[in-house]
Design an enzyme around this catalytic site. Structure first.
Site, PDB file in Angstrom:
ATOM      1  N   LYS A   1       3.481   4.148  -5.949  1.00 23.22           N
ATOM      2  CA  LYS A   1       4.504   5.145  -6.225  1.00 23.22           C
ATOM      3  C   LYS A   1       5.162   5.697  -4.954  1.00 23.22           C
ATOM      4  O   LYS A   1       6.171   6.402  -5.047  1.00 23.22           O
ATOM      5  CB  LYS A   1       3.902   6.289  -7.048  1.00 23.22           C
ATOM      6  CG  LYS A   1       3.421   5.852  -8.437  1.00 23.22           C
ATOM      7  CD  LYS A   1       4.531   5.204  -9.240  1.00 23.22           C
ATOM      8  CE  LYS A   1       4.077   4.753 -10.619  1.00 23.22           C
ATOM      9  NZ  LYS A   1       3.737   5.844 -11.521  1.00 23.22           N
TER      10      LYS A   1
ATOM     11  N   SER B   1      -6.539   1.980 -12.747  1.00 23.59           N
ATOM     12  CA  SER B   1      -5.315   1.231 -13.027  1.00 23.59           C
ATOM     13  C   SER B   1      -5.425  -0.201 -12.526  1.00 23.59           C
ATOM     14  O   SER B   1      -5.197  -1.163 -13.273  1.00 23.59           O
ATOM     15  CB  SER B   1      -4.118   1.930 -12.370  1.00 23.59           C
ATOM     16  OG  SER B   1      -2.946   1.159 -12.522  1.00 23.59           O
TER      17      SER B   1
END
Length: 539
Positions: free
Chosen positions: A94, A336
Site C-alpha cells: 500500500k 494476507s
C-alpha cells in the site's frame, strides 16, 4: 537519486544506462574458489543490486524483490515466486497506492498545499499515507475500525497521523461513511482508495512492469493476488493483458466471505458510493481482504475480463502457510500473504510442468503481532528451550568494582534523602525505575530523582561514588532505591506489592504525603511486560 556503481561489479550491478539483469546470479564464484580454512573474502548470498543514494524516502517505494521459493513449491518442475512487498519503506504494497494517489492528486490540482488528507483504512494504506504525508508535509487522519491490529494504529500515530477508531460492528462500510463525513465537515481531501483510478494506475506503472521485467525470458503462466481495494488486481492484470497475455490471473478471497464467487454485485450511486453492504460478507481473519462491499476497482477489473479464476482460502490455512513460509524459506509475511500463497501452493500441486507462478505478499508479519496469527507463538520459553538453557551454568558477568566509600559521598546521600519527602535513586533508562515513576505519577506522589548514571555525574566516576555510598547505606545493590521521609523503603517490586497489600498507603500518610486515593488500577501494570513474574505481562 544516485547509485554508487556505474560499471559492472562482482555483485551484479548493471552498467550505467542499462537495465539491471533479470536473473541475478549469486556471487559465489570467488567463495567457491577459496580453499577450506582460507580467509573468507565474499558472501555466497550477496545482494547483487547496486547501492543507491536517495533524495527522499519516497523514491524507495517499489522495485521490491521477486524471490523464488526453494522448499515450499509442492511439485518438481513448477516454480513459485513471491513479490515481497514488505521491502517497501513502510512494509506493505500500500506504500505504492499512497504515493500514487497523493502525487496524482497533486498533479491534477485536487490536493492543496497543507490540506489535510483523510482515508478509511484497515491499516496498511493508512501507514503508507502517513509516511507519504509526513514526507510531503500534509496532515493526515486515518479512519479505522477498532478491531484491526493495535500496532497499525501505533505506527500511524508514530508517523504523526491522527487515528479515528470506529465501531467494528459497522464494518468497512462504517469506516467509509465516517471518513466521508469528516472530509465534508472539515474540507479535507479524501483519497477514495476503493474507487480512485490512481490506485490501479500506480500498479500498472510499477508493480506489473517490475514483475514482467524480473521474470525476463521465463514465461509467467499464473499470477495470484487478493482483492482488497482492487488496485493491485486491476493495475497488474491490466499490464499483464498487454505484456503477457497468456498469463492467467487468479484472484483470492476468503472462503467464508466469497463475495465475487457469489455473483451478487455491489450497486453504486451516481456519486460513487455503494448503496448497501454485500449480503454474503461475513467476518474473516484476512485483514485487508474482502471488505463488506465489492469496491468499484474490483468490479471494473472483473467486468474488463481481467480475472481468469477466483480462488478461496480459510484463515487457518493462511496462518499455517504464513508460518511455513517463515520457517522453511525465511520470508516473513502476514495473514494476507499467507492466504495468497496458500491458494498458489494448492494450485501448483496440479499445475502443468514448466509453470511459473507469481504471488503478491502484501506486507510484513510484524503487522499481525497482536492478531490470531501469533496466538500460538509463546512469549515464555518452551520446555525444550528451558532444557537447552539448563544445559549450561548461565554464569553471571563479573560485577564492576565500585569506588571506596567516603564520608563526603555518604553525606550527599543522607542530605538528599533528608531534603525531600520522597527520593528515588535511579538509573536513567532502567525499566524498573520507570515502574516506580509510573506508580508514583498515577498516585500523584511528588518525588525527587537522582540518576546516578546521568552525564553530569560521569566526570571522575562521581556517579559510581554516589552509588557506592548509597549501597553502604541501604545494603542494596539493585535499582531503583526509594526513600520515603528519609527512610529506605525498597525498590519497584516492593512499591507495587506494598500498594496492593495496603502497606504503602499508611507509610505515605504517616509522612504527610498526599496521594490519589481514587487510584483503582493494578500497580503491576507499571512493571516491564517482558517479566515472567509480572502477572499482567503480555503473553
Amino acid at each position: 537519486m544516485g547509485c554508487t556503481e556505474s560499471k559492472p561489479s562482482r555483485t551484479g550491478g548493471a552498467p550505467e544506462g542499462q537495465a539491471a539483469p533479470r536473473d541475478l546470479p549469486l556471487p559465489a564464484e570467488k567463495a567457491a574458489e577459496e580453499k577450506p580454512g582460507a580467509a573468507m573474502t565474499a558472501l555466497k548470498s550477496q545482494n547483487p543490486l547496486p547501492a543507491c543514494r536517495h533524495e527522499s524516502i519516497l523514491t524507495t517505494v517499489g522495485k521490491t524483490p521477486l524471490v523464488k521459493l526453494n522448499r515450499l513449491s509442492p511439485k518438481e518442475g513448477v516454480d513459485l515466486y513471491v513479490k515481497a512487498e514488505a521491502f517497501n519503506p513502510m512494509g506493505s504494497v500500500k506504500d505504492r497506492l499512497a504515493l500514487g494517489v497523493i502525487e496524482w492528486a497533486e498533479h491534477h490540482g485536487h490536493l492543496q498545499p497543507g490540506q489535510t488528507v483523510v482515508e478509511a483504512s484497515s491499516g496498511n494504506t493508512g501507514i503508507g499515507l502517513a509516511m507519504v504525508c509526513a514526507a510531503k508535509g500534509y496532515p493526515y487522519v486515518c479512519v479505522m475500525a477498532e478491531s484491526f491490529s493495535i500496532e497499525r494504529r501505533k505506527l500511524m500515530r508514530f508517523l504523526g497521523a491522527k487515528v479515528i477508531l470506529t465501531n467494528p460492528a459497522h464494518k468497512a462500510s462504517g469506516m467509509l461513511i465516517k471518513c466521508q463525513e469528516l472530509a465534508e465537515k472539515h474540507g479535507w481531501f479524501n483519497t477514495h482508495q476503493f474507487s480512485n483510478e490512481a490506485n490501479a494506475w500506480v500498479h500498472s506503472q510499477t508493480t506489473g512492469p517490475e514483475i514482467t521485467e524480473a521474470m525476463g525470458e521465463v514465461k509467467l503462466t499464473d499470477f495470484f493476488c487478493a482483492w482488497g481495494t482492487g488496485g493491485t488486481l486491476q493495475g497488474v492484470a491490466r499490464h499483464l493483458r498487454a505484456a503477457s497475455p497468456e498469463t492467467k490471473v487468479h484472484c483470492c478471497e476468503p472462503d467464508n466471505a466469497p463475495l465475487l464467487f457469489s455473483g451478487a454485485k455491489t450497486e453504486y450511486q451516481e456519486d460513487g458510493r455503494f448503496k448497501e453492504p454485500h449480503p454474503v460478507w461475513r467476518p474473516h481473519l484476512l485483514q485487508g481482504w474482502a471488505t463488506d462491499f465489492i469496491p468499484k476497482l474490483v468490479s471494473d477489473a472483473v467486468d474488463a475480463g481481467y480475472v481468469d479464476h477466483i480462488r478461496h482460502v480459510g484463515g487457518d490455512s493462511a496462518h499455517a502457510t504464513s508460518r511455513a513460509l517463515a520457517q522453511k524459506e525465511g520470508i516473513f509475511t502476514g495473514t494476507s500473504g499467507g492466504g495468497v500463497l496458500s491458494c498458489a501452493v494448492e494450485f501448483a500441486k496440479t499445475a502443468p510442468e514448466g509453470s511459473a507462478i507469481v504471488c503478491i505478499l502484501a506486507d510484513t508479519g510484524e503487522r499481525y503481532l497482536s492478531t490470531p496469527l501469533f496466538a500460538d507463538i509463546p512469549a515464555d520459553m518452551t520446555a525444550e528451550e528451558k532444557e537447552i538453557a539448563a544445559s549450561t551454568p548461565s554464569a553471571p558477568p563479573p560485577a564492576i568494582t565500585l569506588p571506596d566509600v567516603t564520608e563526603g559521598n555518604v553525606k550527599f546521600v543522607n542530605d538528599t534523602n533528608a531534603a525531600h519527602k520522597v527520593v528515588v535513586w535511579s538509573l536513567e533508562y532502567c525499566e524498573f525505575c520507570w515502574t516506580i515513576f509510573g506508580l508514583f505519577k498515577a498516585l500523584g506522589v511528588e518525588y525527587e530523582v537522582i540518576n546516578v548514571d546521568a552525564f553530569k555525574y560521569a566526570k571522575d566516576n562521581q556517579g559510581n561514588k554516589y552509588r557506592a555510598a548509597l549501597c553502604s547505606v541501604t545494603d542494596c545493590k539493585t535499582f531503583p532505591q526509594c526513600f520515603i521521609d528519609g527512610k529506605f523503603f525498597g525498590g519497584a517490586a516492593d512499591a507495587c506489592m506494598k500498594w496492593k497489600s495496603k502497606e504503602l498507603q499508611p507509610i505515605l500518610e504517616a509522612a504527610g504525603i498526599e496521594y490519589n486515593k481514587d487510584y483503582a488500577g493494578d500497580a503491576f501494570e507499571f512493571l516491564p511486560k517482558w517479566m515472567s513474574q509480572n502477572p499482567l505481562r503480555s503473553k
